[in-house]
Design a protein around this motif. Structure first.
Motif, PDB file in Angstrom:
ATOM      1  N   GLY A   1      -2.307  57.321   5.954  1.00  0.00           N
ATOM      2  CA  GLY A   1      -3.698  56.894   6.017  1.00  0.00           C
ATOM      3  C   GLY A   1      -4.426  57.278   4.749  1.00  0.00           C
ATOM      4  N   ALA A   2      -5.595  56.722   4.565  1.00  0.00           N
ATOM      5  CA  ALA A   2      -6.384  57.001   3.368  1.00  0.00           C
ATOM      6  C   ALA A   2      -6.901  58.436   3.388  1.00  0.00           C
ATOM      7  CB  ALA A   2      -7.556  56.022   3.285  1.00  0.00           C
ATOM      8  N   SER A   3      -7.358  58.884   2.225  1.00  0.00           N
ATOM      9  CA  SER A   3      -7.972  60.207   2.132  1.00  0.00           C
ATOM     10  C   SER A   3      -9.166  60.286   3.074  1.00  0.00           C
ATOM     11  CB  SER A   3      -8.418  60.465   0.692  1.00  0.00           C
ATOM     12  OG  SER A   3      -9.054  61.712   0.581  1.00  0.00           O
TER      13      SER A   3
ATOM     14  N   SER B   1      -8.960  60.371   6.368  1.00  0.00           N
ATOM     15  CA  SER B   1      -8.718  59.676   7.637  1.00  0.00           C
ATOM     16  C   SER B   1      -8.411  60.631   8.782  1.00  0.00           C
ATOM     17  CB  SER B   1      -7.567  58.671   7.473  1.00  0.00           C
ATOM     18  OG  SER B   1      -6.373  59.336   7.084  1.00  0.00           O
TER      19      SER B   1
ATOM     20  N   HIS C   1       1.650  60.804   1.753  1.00  0.00           N
ATOM     21  CA  HIS C   1       0.665  59.940   1.102  1.00  0.00           C
ATOM     22  C   HIS C   1       1.275  58.598   0.702  1.00  0.00           C
ATOM     23  CE1 HIS C   1      -2.941  58.908  -1.118  1.00  0.00           C
ATOM     24  NE2 HIS C   1      -2.214  58.665  -2.196  1.00  0.00           N
TER      25      HIS C   1
ATOM     26  N   SER D   1       3.255  55.522   1.304  1.00  0.00           N
ATOM     27  CA  SER D   1       3.754  54.812   2.476  1.00  0.00           C
ATOM     28  C   SER D   1       5.189  54.332   2.292  1.00  0.00           C
ATOM     29  CB  SER D   1       2.848  53.620   2.806  1.00  0.00           C
ATOM     30  OG  SER D   1       2.809  52.699   1.734  1.00  0.00           O
TER      31      SER D   1
ATOM     32  N   ASN E   1      -7.009  55.798  10.592  1.00  0.00           N
ATOM     33  CA  ASN E   1      -8.109  55.234   9.818  1.00  0.00           C
ATOM     34  C   ASN E   1      -9.401  55.762  10.408  1.00  0.00           C
ATOM     35  OD1 ASN E   1     -10.158  53.647   8.660  1.00  0.00           O
ATOM     36  ND2 ASN E   1      -8.803  51.879   8.470  1.00  0.00           N
TER      37      ASN E   1
ATOM     38  N   LYS F   1      -0.453  47.566   6.772  1.00  0.00           N
ATOM     39  CA  LYS F   1      -0.905  48.409   5.668  1.00  0.00           C
ATOM     40  C   LYS F   1      -2.401  48.235   5.392  1.00  0.00           C
ATOM     41  CE  LYS F   1       3.570  48.668   3.315  1.00  0.00           C
ATOM     42  NZ  LYS F   1       4.343  48.334   2.088  1.00  0.00           N
TER      43      LYS F   1
ATOM     44  N   LEU G   1      -4.918  50.547   7.202  1.00  0.00           N
ATOM     45  CA  LEU G   1      -5.026  51.962   6.847  1.00  0.00           C
ATOM     46  C   LEU G   1      -6.190  52.222   5.887  1.00  0.00           C
ATOM     47  CD1 LEU G   1      -1.226  52.664   6.346  1.00  0.00           C
ATOM     48  CD2 LEU G   1      -2.644  53.272   8.322  1.00  0.00           C
TER      49      LEU G   1
END
Length: 240
Positions: A35-37, A39, A203, A205, A219, A237, A240
């Protein structure tokens, strides 16, 4: 088996950082959290390690209701779960072997942390574990002399020697070169085949896809993906 039902984590007086998270992790499974920073990936690991309190939810480990039986549950997590920091906390002046043997404040009595004393019959098991992770020749080197990848493997060895059945790894390959990153994930995958359960924040994927048995995607604190045994689609993707 680890079962999380409807985990919600709200910062007191602040935002909800995890909302209604449910999933199951089986023995010997390599589960990647992507997931993104921001999340909620690291917060999820900390909740599993009981380093953060749950606001609501049910947490079951091998049939034990961890939150309903606080002392029994906490003891079980303390004994069987190991939290691997993004940058492992090692004693720089101690050798790799001594770092493995002494452990961390979450694994080891205070007297052993202070004195560094260990039983003689612990040494062989620690050396065997270092050898398994390709670090036998580094056993007598001080931690401050080790590379980032070597320090990560020392932390993994430490967890195994202290009886971990579940490894919660928070970005274990952060800042490492591609070759070292893949080697560490390959080591973790091999340990899963021997019965260790790994839940790791990854981090990249593409590496999660390559090594994981299962990918969980977050997310904004919500579970948006739970994919087993295959690569993510482009549409997935984008979630995310």
């Amino acid at each position: 088996m680890i079962k999380i039902d409807h985990l919600t984590k709200q910062i007191p007086g602040g935002p909800t950082v995890l909302s209604d998270i449910s999933f199951v992790a089986h023995k010997g499974e390599f589960v990647s959290i992507v997931g993104a920073s921001g999340s909620g990936k690291s917060m999820l690991l900390k909740c599993l390690a009981l380093r953060e309190k749950w606001t609501t939810g049910k947490y079951t480990v091998e049939g034990v209701d961890v939150l309903a039986n606080f002392f029994t549950g906490q003891s079980k997590i303390r004994r069987e779960f190991a939290f691997l920091e993004e940058k492992p906390i090692l004693s720089p002046s101690r050798t790799a072997l001594k770092n493995v043997l002494v452990g961390t404040k979450y694994q080891t009595p205070a007297w052993r942390m202070l004195t560094g004393m260990v039983r003689n019959d612990d040494y062989m098991g620690a050396m065997d574990t270092l050898e398994k992770l390709g670090l036998l020749d580094k056993a007598k080197q001080k931690a401050e002399q080790l590379s980032g990848g070597e320090r990560q493997r020392v932390a993994i060895a430490r967890a195994l020697v202290h009886g971990a059945k579940v490894l919660l790894a928070d970005e274990p390959i952060s800042g490492l070169d591609p070759h070292t990153s893949e080697q560490i994930l390959r080591d973790l995958k091999a340990l899963c085949q021997q019965g260790l359960t790994v839940v790791a924040v990854i981090h990249q994927s593409e590496l999660a896809e390559k090594f994981s048995d299962r990918i969980i995607g977050l997310n904004q604190g919500r579970l948006v993906l739970d994919v087993r045994g295959r690569r993510l689609t482009t549409a997935e993707k984008l979630q995310l």
